[in-house]
Design a protein around this motif. Structure first.
Motif, PDB file in Angstrom:
ATOM      1  N   GLN A 612       0.856  -1.178   0.000  1.00  0.00           N
ATOM      2  CA  GLN A 612       0.000   0.000   0.000  1.00  0.00           C
ATOM      3  C   GLN A 612       0.897   1.234   0.000  1.00  0.00           C
ATOM      4  OE1 GLN A 612      -2.858  -0.067   3.182  1.00  0.00           O
ATOM      5  NE2 GLN A 612      -3.489  -2.189   2.785  1.00  0.00           N
ATOM      6  N   VAL A 613       0.281   2.404  -0.273  1.00  0.00           N
ATOM      7  CA  VAL A 613       1.046   3.645  -0.260  1.00  0.00           C
ATOM      8  C   VAL A 613       1.191   4.119   1.184  1.00  0.00           C
ATOM      9  CG1 VAL A 613       1.147   6.052  -0.998  1.00  0.00           C
ATOM     10  CG2 VAL A 613       0.303   4.289  -2.570  1.00  0.00           C
ATOM     11  N   HIS A 614       2.451   4.376   1.588  1.00  0.00           N
ATOM     12  CA  HIS A 614       2.735   4.847   2.951  1.00  0.00           C
ATOM     13  C   HIS A 614       3.691   6.031   2.882  1.00  0.00           C
ATOM     14  CE1 HIS A 614       0.995   1.352   5.121  1.00  0.00           C
ATOM     15  NE2 HIS A 614       1.412   0.639   4.077  1.00  0.00           N
ATOM     16  N   ASP A 615       3.532   6.918   3.864  1.00  0.00           N
ATOM     17  CA  ASP A 615       4.543   7.949   4.079  1.00  0.00           C
ATOM     18  C   ASP A 615       5.693   7.276   4.824  1.00  0.00           C
ATOM     19  OD1 ASP A 615       6.131  10.080   4.680  1.00  0.00           O
ATOM     20  OD2 ASP A 615       4.566  11.289   5.618  1.00  0.00           O
ATOM     21  N   LEU A 616       6.898   7.344   4.271  1.00  0.00           N
ATOM     22  CA  LEU A 616       8.010   6.574   4.807  1.00  0.00           C
ATOM     23  C   LEU A 616       8.495   7.099   6.163  1.00  0.00           C
ATOM     24  CD1 LEU A 616       9.856   4.196   4.226  1.00  0.00           C
ATOM     25  CD2 LEU A 616      11.378   5.718   2.972  1.00  0.00           C
ATOM     26  N   TRP A 617       8.370   8.401   6.402  1.00  0.00           N
ATOM     27  CA  TRP A 617       8.937   8.968   7.625  1.00  0.00           C
ATOM     28  C   TRP A 617       8.323   8.376   8.901  1.00  0.00           C
ATOM     29  CZ3 TRP A 617      12.816  10.745   9.928  1.00  0.00           C
ATOM     30  CH2 TRP A 617      12.731  11.475  11.111  1.00  0.00           C
ATOM     31  N   PRO A 618       6.988   8.228   9.011  1.00  0.00           N
ATOM     32  CA  PRO A 618       6.436   7.604  10.220  1.00  0.00           C
ATOM     33  C   PRO A 618       6.931   6.178  10.422  1.00  0.00           C
ATOM     34  CG  PRO A 618       4.724   8.781   9.040  1.00  0.00           C
ATOM     35  CD  PRO A 618       5.917   8.769   8.149  1.00  0.00           C
ATOM     36  N   LEU A 619       7.151   5.443   9.320  1.00  0.00           N
ATOM     37  CA  LEU A 619       7.647   4.076   9.451  1.00  0.00           C
ATOM     38  C   LEU A 619       9.058   4.079  10.025  1.00  0.00           C
ATOM     39  CD1 LEU A 619       6.431   2.433   6.111  1.00  0.00           C
ATOM     40  CD2 LEU A 619       5.195   2.773   8.264  1.00  0.00           C
ATOM     41  N   VAL A 620       9.865   5.065   9.619  1.00  0.00           N
ATOM     42  CA  VAL A 620      11.231   5.170  10.139  1.00  0.00           C
ATOM     43  C   VAL A 620      11.194   5.511  11.628  1.00  0.00           C
ATOM     44  CG1 VAL A 620      13.384   6.493  10.004  1.00  0.00           C
ATOM     45  CG2 VAL A 620      12.207   5.784   7.902  1.00  0.00           C
ATOM     46  N   GLN A 628      15.004   1.472  20.033  1.00  0.00           N
ATOM     47  CA  GLN A 628      15.435   2.124  21.280  1.00  0.00           C
ATOM     48  C   GLN A 628      14.893   1.397  22.497  1.00  0.00           C
ATOM     49  OE1 GLN A 628      17.503   5.371  21.455  1.00  0.00           O
ATOM     50  NE2 GLN A 628      17.818   3.888  23.093  1.00  0.00           N
ATOM     51  N   ALA A 629      13.732   0.757  22.332  1.00  0.00           N
ATOM     52  CA  ALA A 629      13.103   0.075  23.466  1.00  0.00           C
ATOM     53  C   ALA A 629      13.902  -1.136  23.924  1.00  0.00           C
ATOM     54  CB  ALA A 629      11.679  -0.348  23.086  1.00  0.00           C
ATOM     55  N   ILE A 630      14.784  -1.677  23.077  1.00  0.00           N
ATOM     56  CA  ILE A 630      15.506  -2.896  23.453  1.00  0.00           C
ATOM     57  C   ILE A 630      16.967  -2.624  23.799  1.00  0.00           C
ATOM     58  CG2 ILE A 630      14.002  -4.354  22.050  1.00  0.00           C
ATOM     59  CD1 ILE A 630      16.198  -4.454  19.951  1.00  0.00           C
ATOM     60  N   THR A 631      17.366  -1.351  23.888  1.00  0.00           N
ATOM     61  CA  THR A 631      18.752  -1.055  24.240  1.00  0.00           C
ATOM     62  C   THR A 631      18.831   0.181  25.098  1.00  0.00           C
ATOM     63  OG1 THR A 631      20.973  -0.519  23.409  1.00  0.00           O
ATOM     64  CG2 THR A 631      19.103   0.236  22.081  1.00  0.00           C
ATOM     65  N   ASP A 632      19.665   0.090  26.142  1.00  0.00           N
ATOM     66  CA  ASP A 632      19.931   1.242  26.989  1.00  0.00           C
ATOM     67  C   ASP A 632      21.307   1.828  26.708  1.00  0.00           C
ATOM     68  OD1 ASP A 632      17.502   0.895  28.300  1.00  0.00           O
ATOM     69  OD2 ASP A 632      18.363  -0.556  29.715  1.00  0.00           O
ATOM     70  N   ARG A 633      22.143   1.081  25.971  1.00  0.00           N
ATOM     71  CA  ARG A 633      23.515   1.534  25.733  1.00  0.00           C
ATOM     72  C   ARG A 633      23.651   2.374  24.479  1.00  0.00           C
ATOM     73  NH1 ARG A 633      26.840  -3.616  25.225  1.00  0.00           N
ATOM     74  NH2 ARG A 633      24.895  -4.316  24.253  1.00  0.00           N
ATOM     75  N   VAL A 658      12.692  -5.417   7.528  1.00  0.00           N
ATOM     76  CA  VAL A 658      13.990  -4.973   7.027  1.00  0.00           C
ATOM     77  C   VAL A 658      14.619  -3.983   8.003  1.00  0.00           C
ATOM     78  CG1 VAL A 658      15.157  -3.678   5.181  1.00  0.00           C
ATOM     79  CG2 VAL A 658      13.394  -5.357   4.609  1.00  0.00           C
ATOM     80  N   PHE A 659      13.831  -2.980   8.435  1.00  0.00           N
ATOM     81  CA  PHE A 659      14.364  -2.000   9.385  1.00  0.00           C
ATOM     82  C   PHE A 659      14.866  -2.679  10.652  1.00  0.00           C
ATOM     83  CE2 PHE A 659      11.324   1.483   7.627  1.00  0.00           C
ATOM     84  CZ  PHE A 659      12.173   1.653   6.542  1.00  0.00           C
ATOM     85  N   ASP A 660      14.055  -3.601  11.176  1.00  0.00           N
ATOM     86  CA  ASP A 660      14.412  -4.266  12.435  1.00  0.00           C
ATOM     87  C   ASP A 660      15.685  -5.094  12.278  1.00  0.00           C
ATOM     88  OD1 ASP A 660      12.202  -3.091  13.518  1.00  0.00           O
ATOM     89  OD2 ASP A 660      10.955  -4.906  13.495  1.00  0.00           O
ATOM     90  N   ASN A 661      15.838  -5.766  11.113  1.00  0.00           N
ATOM     91  CA  ASN A 661      17.044  -6.558  10.891  1.00  0.00           C
ATOM     92  C   ASN A 661      18.293  -5.678  10.894  1.00  0.00           C
ATOM     93  OD1 ASN A 661      16.034  -9.164  10.703  1.00  0.00           O
ATOM     94  ND2 ASN A 661      15.611  -9.008   8.508  1.00  0.00           N
ATOM     95  N   ILE A 662      18.231  -4.552  10.170  1.00  0.00           N
ATOM     96  CA  ILE A 662      19.405  -3.684  10.082  1.00  0.00           C
ATOM     97  C   ILE A 662      19.707  -3.036  11.430  1.00  0.00           C
ATOM     98  CG2 ILE A 662      20.379  -1.649   8.942  1.00  0.00           C
ATOM     99  CD1 ILE A 662      18.630  -2.292   6.517  1.00  0.00           C
ATOM    100  N   TYR A 721      28.629 -13.392  19.206  1.00  0.00           N
ATOM    101  CA  TYR A 721      27.518 -12.780  18.475  1.00  0.00           C
ATOM    102  C   TYR A 721      26.647 -13.893  17.896  1.00  0.00           C
ATOM    103  CZ  TYR A 721      30.642  -8.724  18.601  1.00  0.00           C
ATOM    104  OH  TYR A 721      31.461  -7.714  18.999  1.00  0.00           O
ATOM    105  N   GLY A 722      25.418 -13.973  18.339  1.00  0.00           N
ATOM    106  CA  GLY A 722      24.516 -15.010  17.830  1.00  0.00           C
ATOM    107  C   GLY A 722      23.937 -14.629  16.488  1.00  0.00           C
ATOM    108  N   GLY A 723      23.051 -15.492  15.976  1.00  0.00           N
ATOM    109  CA  GLY A 723      22.375 -15.223  14.711  1.00  0.00           C
ATOM    110  C   GLY A 723      22.697 -16.252  13.662  1.00  0.00           C
ATOM    111  N   LEU A 724      21.769 -16.362  12.668  1.00  0.00           N
ATOM    112  CA  LEU A 724      21.934 -17.338  11.587  1.00  0.00           C
ATOM    113  C   LEU A 724      22.731 -16.789  10.416  1.00  0.00           C
ATOM    114  CD1 LEU A 724      18.339 -18.861  11.441  1.00  0.00           C
ATOM    115  CD2 LEU A 724      20.372 -19.873  12.448  1.00  0.00           C
ATOM    116  N   GLY A 725      22.897 -15.478  10.344  1.00  0.00           N
ATOM    117  CA  GLY A 725      23.590 -14.912   9.194  1.00  0.00           C
ATOM    118  C   GLY A 725      22.701 -14.804   7.974  1.00  0.00           C
ATOM    119  N   ILE A 726      21.376 -14.675   8.173  1.00  0.00           N
ATOM    120  CA  ILE A 726      20.456 -14.580   7.036  1.00  0.00           C
ATOM    121  C   ILE A 726      19.689 -13.264   7.039  1.00  0.00           C
ATOM    122  CG2 ILE A 726      20.193 -17.066   6.798  1.00  0.00           C
ATOM    123  CD1 ILE A 726      17.549 -16.844   8.270  1.00  0.00           C
ATOM    124  N   GLY A 727      19.884 -12.429   8.058  1.00  0.00           N
ATOM    125  CA  GLY A 727      19.100 -11.201   8.157  1.00  0.00           C
ATOM    126  C   GLY A 727      19.321 -10.258   6.989  1.00  0.00           C
TER     127      GLY A 727
END
Length: 761
Positions: A612-620, A628-633, A658-662, A721-727
């Protein structure tokens, strides 16, 4: 002469001439030209010259000669290594006018048939612009130049003091060239034959030619003679090399089963070109010896002889061919009757006929015709014609067998070429004789004639561990040299761009029906993808087992802890924290499994998108808040560098993924915390999001594989560093499905920047 001199200070005419090294008449001419003064002295009133004046003149001559000799030495050095006819001629001619003092100088080459001369180079110091008009017209007939005919017969230079009166002059021609005095020197080759003439020319009034003029002209001509002879010899050697190549090409055609017509056409074209003929044709005699058919022709003024059949005796010169059975040049003056009519009908002046003999039998005739001249052919010319004709005869003798063999070979080669495996065949000596297309592409080369000792080097082979593969241990070497059958051997191939492939092949000896060893064949295939898939599978299983075992171990421990606490009657509220951690680990496992399923859906093309058509800024901004909710450092900022809304047509859920992976990578690989910046901007018709961190960066050697599945950088220990290396692989695939791009824009040990571009709507 001025002043008074005693009789002892005076020289007679003969004494002065002897001291100067000239004839008395030359001395009188110098006196008339004002170069030397005389007076009559003594009792008899004889003509005498002051010794001082004669010595001064002698010294001036010596200086001129010494200067000229120095120039000659310089010219000799300049042309000593040159094999370019024009360069040699230019150097000598331009020096000649300075040394000898002539107005013009040129070098003319004598044609092979010795009927014309053609300018090689010329210069005119009085009017340089006229050089092309004077020295580069059409060839000049030798019959119009008696002095050239003289040079062809006499070794000594010819001096023409006045072109208007000299018996060997052509006054009309020299008036055209505006020439009054000439020194003409013939240039002779190693065989003693004059191949060029070098005239020194003076314009205007007749010039008094001195002995030293002739000497210097001879000196320069001698230099030109040697240098041009060397250059001509080089040209002859090059011509012989070309002729050897032509013979070799025809031999290759014969043994390669090339079409007979093509072979004969190549042969007659080469014969005409090499012998400077005007046209040529080849006629073949039928097996019965009763008729003749045109097989090939080139440059004929009336094309159409190919395919024409005529009675053998109707073709002129056949009787001569049968009688002599060797190449022979015939001129129109030698002919009569039908032969003469044949010459006249073809409008030719002379014809070289070359018999085509197969085991002493006349099977055809080749003709090289000259329209307006009779060539001056040398022995090597007729030897070339004979050798070329012999190969044509051999082609005819073997044509049926070769055509049959060629047809069978073509069928076999077509099968081999279309095989989806590589095929390399070696002969009994181990030399490679066939490489099909698949094998050529696999190895990046298709070198033939390579011997076993050179297999590894020629085809860039090594063992799987990268060490050199001893060539005699290769499967093909073992099969051809030791008669072994080798199955499923593997090796590495290094291509020209430095990339490597893994090959697997089997080699088998080849033998004839009687057991005679014929060679060996290697069947090879590219197993790089298979080995890579196997490595990825192993890596995948290792990573997945580790990544799933970790949360499962945590879940098991927390669950067992909760059970023990409940069994001991602990307040349920105290167990709630363990259950929250279990839920967190379950969500982590769901994420891992979800990524794996998404990779599979992308491979099969079944990943659903709800765009669908979205304004990208709110998604960012939302992505920033989630991260930010998952890191205090870390401090995560989102910045907008655009005035208007940036609208994109996307699947919001997948773009969030995609955003969450990066961002999760940016947090994970920035163990010391720091700033993470999301900068959104516009570039023409694209929205551009740059995500920068202050993490550990990405090593240079791993950047090309960064977006490959299961790839992990060399600076990312699995234990830390964990992870599958597929993100990142999954993220790029999703972005590409949205017609966008995801790249690593920059990296250093102080952080990385990823760039994501999406088309605007």
């Amino acid at each position: 002469m001025t002043g008074h001199h005693s009789l002892s200070d005076m020289l007679t005419l003969r004494q002065a001439a002897s001291l100067l090294g000239v004839q008395p008449q030359t001395l009188r001419r110098w006196e008339s030209e004002g170069k030397l003064s005389a007076r009559r002295t003594g009792p008899r009133g004889l003509r005498r010259y002051a010794r001082r004046d004669v010595q001064r003149l002698l010294q001036s001559q010596d200086v001129r000669v010494r200067n000229a000799q120095q120039v000659v030495v310089e010219v000799a050095r300049a042309i000593s290594g040159s094999l370019d006819l024009h360069a040699v001629a230019k150097t000598v001619v331009e020096a000649a006018v300075r040394v000898v003092g002539s107005d013009r100088c040129a070098i003319y080459l004598v044609s092979a048939d010795r009927t014309t001369i053609e300018p090689l180079w010329g210069t005119d110091v009085t009017d340089p612009a006229s050089a092309e008009r004077l020295f580069f017209p059409n060839p000049i007939p030798i019959d119009a130049l008696p002095l050239v005919r003289h040079a062809l017969q006499q070794p000594q230079p010819l001096v023409i003091d006045d072109t208007e009166t000299h018996p060997l002059s052509n006054p009309e021609l020299f008036r055209f060239f505006e020439t009054r005095t000439v020194i003409n020197v013939g240039l002779r080759g190693p065989d003693g034959e004059v191949f060029a003439v070098m005239p020194f020319l003076w314009t205007g009034q007749p010039h008094s030619v001195r002995d030293d003029d002739v000497f210097l002209a001879q000196s320069l001509a001698a230099l030109a003679e040697v240098a041009l002879s060397n250059a001509r010899l080089f040209e002859e050697i090059e011509q012989e090399r070309q002729r050897a190549t032509i013979i070799n090409d025809v031999v290759h055609d014969v043994h390669g089963g090339r079409d007979l017509g093509d072979t004969l056409t190549r042969a007659i074209k080469s014969l005409v070109q090499q012998l400077h003929a005007d046209e040529g044709a080849i006629f073949l005699i039928d097996p019965q010896g009763t008729s003749i058919v045109g097989a090939a022709e080139t440059h004929t003024h009336s094309a159409g002889r190919v395919g024409v059949v005529a009675p053998l005796q109707s073709v002129p010169l056949v009787a001569r061919v049968v009688e002599h059975q060797r190449p022979r040049l015939v001129t129109i003056q030698e002919t009569e009757g039908n032969e003469r009519q044949w010459f006249e009908s073809l409008q030719i002046q002379s014809s070289l006929y070359v018999p085509l003999l197969a085991q002493g039998k006349l099977v055809g005739i080749a003709f090289a015709n000259y329209r307006n001249r009779t060539p001056h052919l040398k022995a090597r010319d007729t030897l070339f014609a004979d050798a070329l004709a012999a190969q044509c005869a051999l082609a005819m003798e073997r044509v049926q067998l070769l055509e049959s063999a060629s047809a069978r070979a073509a069928e076999l080669e077509a099968v081999i070429a279309q095989m989806q495996e590589g095929v390399i065949i070696a002969d009994r000596d181990g030399r490679i004789v066939l490489v099909n297309e698949y094998a050529a592409q696999l190895h990046g080369t298709a070198k033939l004639g390579v011997a076993p000792d050179d297999y590894s080097e020629a085809y860039h082979l090594s063992r799987l561990d990268g060490t050199p593969y001893p060539p005699l241990e290769l499967p093909l070497s073992r099969a051809v040299l030791q008669g072994e059958t080798v199955s499923n051997a593997e090796w590495r191939i290094t291509l020209a761009d430095g990339s490597e492939v893994i090959a697997s092949g089997s080699a088998t000896p080849l033998a004839g029906a009687d057991g005679t060893r014929l060679g060996a064949v290697l069947v090879v295939r590219d197993v790089t993808a298979r080995r890579k898939l196997e490595a990825e599978k192993d890596q995948f299983l290792s990573v997945v087992s580790h990544e799933l075992r970790t949360p499962l171990t945590t879940i098991k421990g927390l669950t067992e802890l909760a059970v023990r606490r409940i069994d001991r009657g602990v307040n349920p509220a105290a167990v709630l924290g363990s259950l929250h951690n279990v839920s967190k680990q379950v969500r982590r496992m769901e994420g891992l499994i979800g990524d794996l399923l998404d990779i599979r859906r992308l491979e099969t093309g079944t990943l659903p998108l709800d765009c669908q058509v979205h304004d990208l800024w709110p998604l960012v901004e939302e992505a920033r808040d989630r991260a930010q909710a998952i890191t205090d450092r870390h401090t995560i900022e989102a910045q907008l560098d655009a005035m208007k809304p940036l609208r994109v047509y996307v699947d919001k859920g997948r773009l969030d993924q995609v955003f969450d992976n990066i961002l999760s990578n940016a947090i994970k690989y920035s163990p010391d915390g720091g700033m993470i910046v999301l900068m959104l901007s516009r570039n023409d018709d694209q929205a551009v999001l740059r995500i920068s961190d202050q993490g550990i960066g990405i090593p240079e050697q791993g950047r090309e594989q960064l977006f490959e599945r299961f790839y992990r950088g060399a600076n990312v220990p699995p234990s830390e560093y964990g992870g599958l290396g597929i993100g990142l692989a999954l993220s790029r695939e999703i972005v590409q499905r949205h017609s966008g791009t995801l790249i690593l824009e920059g990296t250093s040990p102080r952080g990385s920047t990823f760039q994501l571009c999406l088309p605007l709507v």
